[in-house]
Design a protein around this motif. Structure first.
Motif, PDB file in Angstrom:
ATOM      1  N   ASP A 161       0.843  -1.201   0.000  1.00  0.00           N
ATOM      2  CA  ASP A 161       0.000   0.000   0.000  1.00  0.00           C
ATOM      3  C   ASP A 161       0.876   1.248   0.000  1.00  0.00           C
ATOM      4  OD1 ASP A 161      -1.741   2.009   0.393  1.00  0.00           O
ATOM      5  OD2 ASP A 161      -2.494   1.276   2.342  1.00  0.00           O
ATOM      6  N   PRO A 162       0.971   1.956  -1.119  1.00  0.00           N
ATOM      7  CA  PRO A 162       1.856   3.128  -1.177  1.00  0.00           C
ATOM      8  C   PRO A 162       1.407   4.225  -0.210  1.00  0.00           C
ATOM      9  CG  PRO A 162       0.759   2.741  -3.303  1.00  0.00           C
ATOM     10  CD  PRO A 162       0.315   1.662  -2.384  1.00  0.00           C
ATOM     11  N   ASP A 163       0.116   4.294   0.071  1.00  0.00           N
ATOM     12  CA  ASP A 163      -0.336   5.361   0.979  1.00  0.00           C
ATOM     13  C   ASP A 163       0.173   5.118   2.394  1.00  0.00           C
ATOM     14  OD1 ASP A 163      -1.567   6.562  -1.105  1.00  0.00           O
ATOM     15  OD2 ASP A 163      -3.495   5.533  -0.772  1.00  0.00           O
TER      16      ASP A 163
ATOM     17  N   GLY B  71       2.715   3.431   2.989  1.00  0.00           N
ATOM     18  CA  GLY B  71       4.150   3.635   2.847  1.00  0.00           C
ATOM     19  C   GLY B  71       4.509   5.097   2.999  1.00  0.00           C
TER      20      GLY B  71
ATOM     21  N   ARG C  20      10.983  -1.617  -6.316  1.00  0.00           N
ATOM     22  CA  ARG C  20      10.628  -2.134  -5.003  1.00  0.00           C
ATOM     23  C   ARG C  20      11.369  -3.425  -4.676  1.00  0.00           C
ATOM     24  NH1 ARG C  20       4.251  -2.977  -5.219  1.00  0.00           N
ATOM     25  NH2 ARG C  20       4.267  -1.318  -6.758  1.00  0.00           N
TER      26      ARG C  20
ATOM     27  N   ASP D  21       5.455  -1.611   1.970  1.00  0.00           N
ATOM     28  CA  ASP D  21       4.682  -0.385   1.710  1.00  0.00           C
ATOM     29  C   ASP D  21       5.595   0.767   1.334  1.00  0.00           C
ATOM     30  OD1 ASP D  21       2.449  -1.810   2.263  1.00  0.00           O
ATOM     31  OD2 ASP D  21       2.229  -1.088   4.334  1.00  0.00           O
TER      32      ASP D  21
ATOM     33  N   ALA E 269       6.792   0.441  -2.119  1.00  0.00           N
ATOM     34  CA  ALA E 269       5.782   0.809  -3.107  1.00  0.00           C
ATOM     35  C   ALA E 269       5.677   2.326  -3.216  1.00  0.00           C
ATOM     36  CB  ALA E 269       4.440   0.212  -2.708  1.00  0.00           C
ATOM     37  N   TYR E 270       5.808   3.019  -2.077  1.00  0.00           N
ATOM     38  CA  TYR E 270       5.718   4.482  -2.110  1.00  0.00           C
ATOM     39  C   TYR E 270       6.918   5.075  -2.840  1.00  0.00           C
ATOM     40  CZ  TYR E 270       5.854   9.330  -0.580  1.00  0.00           C
ATOM     41  OH  TYR E 270       5.937  10.687  -0.567  1.00  0.00           O
TER      42      TYR E 270
ATOM     43  N   GLU F  43       8.581   3.962  -5.162  1.00  0.00           N
ATOM     44  CA  GLU F  43       8.449   3.850  -6.626  1.00  0.00           C
ATOM     45  C   GLU F  43       7.678   5.003  -7.231  1.00  0.00           C
ATOM     46  OE1 GLU F  43       8.770  -0.715  -8.261  1.00  0.00           O
ATOM     47  OE2 GLU F  43       6.787   0.104  -7.826  1.00  0.00           O
ATOM     48  N   THR F  44       6.839   5.653  -6.415  1.00  0.00           N
ATOM     49  CA  THR F  44       6.018   6.732  -6.947  1.00  0.00           C
ATOM     50  C   THR F  44       6.736   8.076  -6.928  1.00  0.00           C
ATOM     51  OG1 THR F  44       5.061   7.335  -4.817  1.00  0.00           O
ATOM     52  CG2 THR F  44       3.961   5.570  -6.037  1.00  0.00           C
TER      53      THR F  44
END
Lengths: 598, 222, 465
Positions: free
Chosen positions: C268-270, C272, C303, C344, C347-348, C350-351
């Motif tokens: 979950d990036p959020d 993260g 990731r 997490d 994943a974050y 990566e954004t």
């Protein structure tokens, strides 16, 4: 000597001897460039092969530098290391050894030794050389295209050889495959000539069983090459189609650079079968001419008939035939059906019997001989020693069980360099020292020759013998560096450094040999027509070097086999093949009617 | 590899038997014996060009048997083999090649009778039919491509294109030799050499016909 | 004479070398003593023949050197002698071959009670798969491989669900239990070789091959690739640890099954983003890095790499070397994170946007380009990283950080730990950077790649506008 009356009552007329149409060129270009004379073509082949061989020699030094002194030369990175390994192997096996033994010695010696004016199809023979040269140029072009030459290993196993990420996949591999195809076409033109000339254009009285073993060796090798090279051609064409046209002969369902490819169903093992169906006979294509030549060197310089001539001929034939049913011993651990192992281990070890017989006969030829330690003889003995060593280590690898831990290690590298690189090269050097006087009319310098021999012989043994043992320890081949591999002892690095130094010395000595070739051409001692007192026809030519047409006005007539050395009762210790029985001088002055019949 | 090995076994058996017959009971170290000299020379009808052609044909056969071996092995290995459809045009092409071969044989016979005009006509017929065969083969390629049987779609297609193009190339090579013979005829060349040339062409065409029959049978059967 | 002496010296020397050289078969660690026996039989037989032939030859050279008056003996053939030699040779060959074939007979027949392990090879690392509780490996195909299914297991095959997957190049085997290794390749031909086991086999794409053995010695062994598979062939290694059955069972139970990996909660990036606040102090709000406190850029890392490095920090495989001062600083932060938290954050990260960096290193980019050829085979021609090769992004990373890490790899400060398989590889590869100038050059070239990427990004945004 050569002009003897042709006795119609005692000899059947040979098919076409003497009617051959020869092109007699007048200009320099016609004589030496677009020449149709087998002797000139032979020298063209020899020079081209030597030139490209030198390139491969330099590559081997680069390889050795990286192995001996890792990462000390910033020029060599993992990609270029593999490119050097690939080009070194391919050049040495195909473009040097095959070309110089068949194209070089085959062209020079077959017509002369058979007593022919020239090859059966001189024009085709000329085309053969120029096609070969073209193939060499295409191969060399691989060095200069973007991405460089192929780094897939000389075995070119797909999928690796044509997958993205492999060095040279953008152009080098295409050039290499095209070059191989061109080479094979060129070789076929030459090969037709060698076979037809041996079968067809022998002079009167030159029966099959009176042929020198040199001719037998080259002849059998050519027959094999004509049947085996097609396998390489087919493999190369199919690989090219896989690469350029997207077919899936050899390409299975797989990833390339982590991406799924479109391929499916192809079999990498199919390529290996085709490749080794060529590849194993290729070993003997190189070995058989060497076997033949060394037999003659031993006989001439030991002043003794070759022991067991008929056995020698049949051993050549049997080895030639059997070599087509052993190919999968290169694939014991390839992932093919392991049950093939039983069959191919057996055929492989059977082939050791005729090979061993040849070795015994060579050694027995020395026994009770009258050995002159000339430079060619030294090289011939060097060959015997090296070949025995390399042949015996082959028994490990052919025996399927022992092959499992040893395959793909330095044991294999040591073995095949000993048996397929050093051994034939010894014969090639010996042959050059032996026939150079016939080719140029001058002797090669003896002192330089002896230095060349000793450094090469001892040096190569120091290079390749220890390799077997690091292979035994498990050191894998085709490794750019060994890093911290736990099962490899630290002393291997020291040994590698030593091997590299030996290799550099041996390589440098070859320059001495080249210097000798050039210097002796102008300054060498005059040799006369038959410096070694040999019996075969090439030494009986009216001119040295032989002129176009080889034998002057009339072809020689052959009355005896090529190994009449030390004939009991005869005045000289050798009787050339074209001396009729009634012309032999005997010590007691009386003419004998025949001799030696058992 | 069975196909290749069978071919090689037959070839080698013949070759070794021939060598054996010329070496058995020969004592090479006996000098000057006239019988040995007579026995081991090749018979007179085996001329260099004839023998050269035979050796060449053995090599070419090796090429084709190896591809056929690969064909059969690849067919067994992958589950992705879809045979090509038969084309009526292929039968027509085969007929052309048969006729070409017959014409060249006619030319050979005519050459032995020194009937120069007949030789010329039959040679032209043989060459023309062969050229038509090549054109016909190209048309089959086009037809297949139009129907979506591309080279890379299936290994059966790939082998088909490989075999037919190699066969075609060998035929084109034959046409080069044919052209040389024809030019010699037009210039009124020596009859003996002309005969030899036409004979070689006829034998070569027979061989290519044989190869085509085998290839065609293979394509039909699988 | 010299030749005869040379032959004798070489022959005897060769035998002595064989007896006293430090290089021999590695100590055997499997049931294949029969292979070793075949090799020693071969050594004895060939050694005797070698000595006999060479010494006979030397004797001939000594006794029959040239004398003007003497004639060689004229002896075209000696049928009985030739027959004897042929017969003896045939016997000798048969004696070599027969034991070999018997051993091969057992090599090809796998014992009934052997357990199965699948070895999966790809350029340039190894993975392993166990059949799980049902004892059967599920069907797998290369065309099913993607980031979530690295083994290409067929999701519809029920046998595949419980297959145990080992992605880390480290395999455990129980001692004294026969094992059948089933070999599968994703891309090109490899060869799975553990020298002390003796047995080995090529790993061929499009088919499976196999061999079997019984490990007899506990301990850790090195597996290498023994079939040329591309430029990092020499760096394609794995560890094989042979342990007692209980430790093996415990280890196997820890490894995830295919079904477990499939049912894992997506990262979950959020979540993260929230957790990332702990990283901001050093690595910056956008993960852009701060040279002043030696915190590298994180933005741009994939990731897989990010997760792996944090796990390495956690386990102590990274950041424990005394020379890696800043790595040591990172360790406590990493150990405080849970597995889910790491996923997490990864994943974050990566954004996060990749913004241009400032050059701090001066080098010759042209020379660097040649050096980079080697790096490109895993990290990509544009330095964007390639997940299949486990290679992270290089372009756009801080150049000072790259230089430091490359130096650490080269000097073995990073990547030596046995658990850090890909780091091991980097240690081998970094050896091509022979001096600091090479380090600077290659980093300078990577800098130019970043500018190219940035420029093309700018172009892309412009066209969108």
């Amino acid at each position: 000597m050569a002009e003897r009356e042709y006795d119609a009552s005692s000899h059947a007329p040979p098919a076409e001897v003497g009617e051959m149409e020869l092109v007699h060129p007048r200009t320099f270009i016609g004589k030496y460039i677009w020449s149709q004379d087998a002797k000139v073509i032979a020298i063209q082949y020899g020079l081209t092969a030597t030139a490209i061989g030198l390139v491969a020699l330099v590559l081997s030094i680069l390889i050795r530098l990286q192995l001996g002194f890792p990462n000390s030369v910033s020029l060599i990175d993992p990609a270029s290391y593999l490119q050097h390994v690939t080009m070194h192997g391919m050049i040495m096996v195909v473009y040097l050894l095959t070309a110089i033994l068949l194209g070089g010695f085959g062209n020079y010696l077959i017509p002369l030794m058979c007593g022919a004016r020239d090859m059966a199809f001189p024009y085709l023979n000329m085309l053969s050389f120029w096609t070969y040269l073209l193939s060499v140029l295409i191969l060399v072009a691989g060095f200069f295209v973007p991405g460089g030459s192929s780094g897939a290993g000389w075995t070119l196993y797909p999928p690796q050889s044509i997958s993205p990420g492999t060095p040279g996949v953008d152009g080098g591999i295409v050039l290499m495959l095209v070059s191989l195809a061109v080479f094979i076409i060129g070789f076929t033109m030459g090969g037709l000539n060698y076979v037809v000339t041996v079968l067809q254009a022998r002079t009167r009285g030159m029966t099959l069983m009176r042929l020198p073993l040199t001719v037998w060796g080259i002849f059998m090798a050519t027959v094999m090459a004509l049947l085996a090279f097609p396998a390489l051609l087919v493999a190369a064409l199919m690989l090219l189609m896989d690469l350029l046209l997207g077919t899936s002969f050899f390409m299975p369902e797989m990833l390339a650079m982590g991406e799924i490819t479109e391929r499916e169903g192809g079999s990498p093992l199919l390529f290996q079968h085709l490749f080794w169906f060529f590849g194993h006979p290729e070993v003997y294509i190189v070995a058989l001419p060497a076997f033949g030549i060394v037999s003659d060197l031993l006989a001439v310089h030991a002043r003794k008939n070759i022991f067991g001539y008929r056995m020698m001929v049949w051993a050549l034939i049997i080895i030639g035939v059997l070599s087509f049913v052993v190919w999968a011993h290169h694939m014991f651990v390839s992932g093919m059906n392991p049950y093939f192992g039983f069959l191919f281990a057996t055929t492989t070890l059977i082939i050791a019997v005729p090979t061993a017989i040849k070795v015994y006969n060579w050694v027995l030829t020395l026994w009770r001989g009258n050995i002159r330690f000339t430079v060619p003889m030294l090289f011939a003995i060097g060959f015997l020693f090296t070949f025995v060593n390399g042949g015996l280590s082959g028994l490990f690898l052919g025996n399927v069980t022992a092959d499992v831990p040893l395959s793909d290690t330095y044991f294999v590298v040591g073995h095949f360099h000993m048996v397929m690189a050093v051994a034939p090269i010894m014969v090639i050097f010996g042959a050059i020292y032996h026939w150079y006087p016939k080719m140029t009319g001058r002797m090669l310098n003896d002192t330089l020759g002896k230095i060349h021999f000793w450094v090469t012989f001892l040096g190569t043994y120091l290079i390749y013998y220890p390799m077997h043992f690091i292979g035994l320890e498990g050191v894998p081949r085709r490794y750019y560096a060994y890093g911290e591999t736990t099962f490899i002892s630290d002393s291997v690095q020291t040994l590698n450094a030593g091997i590299t130094i030996a290799a550099i010395i041996v390589a440098a000595t070859q320059l001495l040999f080249l210097f000798n070739l050039a210097w002796s051409y102008f300054r060498g001692r005059e040799s006369g027509p038959n410096p070694w007192q040999a019996t075969t026809l090439e030494w009986q030519t009216p001119h040295t070097p032989p002129r176009h047409g080889n034998f002057g006005d009339a072809l020689p007539v052959v009355y005896r086999w090529p190994y009449d050395y030390g004939v009991p009762g005869a005045k000289d210790d050798f009787i050339p093949q074209n001396v009729p029985p009634e012309a032999v001088e005997y010590l007691d002055g009386a003419h004998a009617t025949g001799k030696g019949a058992t | 590899m069975t196909v290749t090995l069978t071919f090689l076994a037959l070839l080698m058996a013949g070759f070794v038997a021939w060598l054996f017959s010329h070496s058995v009971n020969v004592r090479p170290w006996v000098a000057g014996s006239s019988e040995t000299a007579r026995r081991t020379q090749v018979p007179e009808w085996v001329t260099a060009p004839r023998m050269g052609l035979m050796v060449l044909l053995a090599t070419v056969t090796s090429v084709f048997t190896l591809i056929i071996s690969a064909y059969l092995m690849r067919m067994e290995m992958g589950a992705d083999w879809h045979p090509l459809p038969d084309s009526a045009l292929l039968w027509f092409n085969s007929a052309l090649l048969v006729l070409a071969s017959v014409a060249l044989h006619g030319a050979w016979r005519a050459a032995r009778q020194d009937a120069v005009e007949r030789v010329r006509h039959l040679l032209i017929a043989g060459g023309g039919l062969s050229a038509l065969f090549v054109v016909g083969q190209l048309l089959v390629w086009r037809q297949l491509a139009v129907e979506g049987y591309y080279l890379a779609t299936n290994p059966a297609n790939a082998f088909y294109y490989l075999l037919t193009s190699l066969h075609g190339l060998h035929l084109l090579g034959g046409l080069v030799a044919w052209a040389k013979v024809f030019r010699r005829l037009q210039r009124g060349g020596e009859p003996a050499r002309l005969r030899s040339g036409i004979e070689l062409c006829a034998v070569y065409w027979d061989f290519l016909l044989l190869v085509w029959v085998v290839v065609f049978a293979l394509l039909l059967k699988t | 004479m010299a030749m005869a002496v040379a032959l004798i010296v070489l022959a005897v020397g060769s035998v002595l070398f064989f007896l006293f050289s430090p290089w021999h078969l590695t100590p055997l660690a499997s049931n294949w003593e029969a292979i070793d026996r075949t090799i020693s039989i071969s050594f004895w037989v060939t050694g005797l023949v070698f000595l006999a032939v060479t010494l006979f030859m030397a004797l001939a050279l000594v006794r029959f050197g040239y004398q003007k008056q003497r004639r060689s003996r004229y002896e075209p053939e000696n049928k009985p002698l030739e027959a004897w030699l042929t017969g003896l040779t045939t016997l000798g060959i048969a004696a070599l071959l027969a034991p070999g074939l018997f051993v091969w007979g057992s090599f090809v027949s796998v014992p009934e009670d052997a357990h199965e392990v699948e070895v999966v090879a790809q350029q340039w690392h190894w993975g392993f798969r166990f059949p799980g509780e049902d004892g059967t490996l599920g069907a797998a195909r290369s065309s099913l491989i993607d980031a979530g299914n690295p083994f290409g297991i067929d999701p519809d095959d029920p046998h595949g669900q419980d297959d145990v997957l080992v992605e880390n190049p480290r395999l455990l085997l129980p001692v004294d239990r026969p094992v059948k290794l089933i070999l599968r390749s994703k891309d090109v031909i490899h060869n799975f070789k553990v020298a002390p086991f003796r047995a080995k086999m090529d790993v061929v794409p499009g088919q499976t091959s196999y061999f079997w053995l019984t490990p007899t010695q506990t301990g850790e062994f090195e597996a290498v690739c023994a079939e040329l598979c591309g430029i990092a062939h020499f760096a394609m290694r794995a560890k094989v640890a042979v342990v007692e059955q209980p430790s093996f069972d415990a280890w196997l139970a820890e490894q995830p099954t295919y079904a477990e990996l499939e049912s894992l909660e997506p990262a979950d990036p959020d979540a993260g983003a929230e957790r990332f606040s702990a990283c901001v102090a050093c690595h910056g709000p956008q993960g852009e890095g701060q040279q002043a406190i030696n915190a590298p850029r994180l933005a741009g890392l994939d990731r897989d790499y990010f997760t792996r490095q944090l796990h390495l920090f956690q386990s102590g495989a990274r950041g424990t070397h005394e020379a890696d001062r800043f790595g040591q600083q990172m360790r406590p932060f990493a150990t405080s994170l849970s597995d889910q938290a790491i996923r997490d954050i990864a994943a974050y990260v990566e954004t996060l946007p990749v913004t241009p960096t400032r050059d701090t290193i001066i080098g010759d980019a042209e020379r660097g380009a040649r050096l980079y050829r080697t790096c490109a085979s895993c990290h990509g021609a544009q330095g964007a990283g390639m997940a299949a090769f486990k290679a992270p992004r290089l372009a756009g990373m801080n150049d000072w950080y790259l230089v430091r890490q490359l130096r650490h790899f080269r000097d073995g400060i990073r990547g030596r730990h046995p658990q850090d398989g890909y780091g091991n590889q980097m240690v081998d590869m970094a050896q091509i950077l022979i001096d600091d100038r090479a380090l600077a050059d290659v980093t300078a070239y990577i800098g130019t790649l970043a500018q190219q990427t940035a420029a093309s990004n700018v172009d892309a945004t412009r066209t969108e506008e």
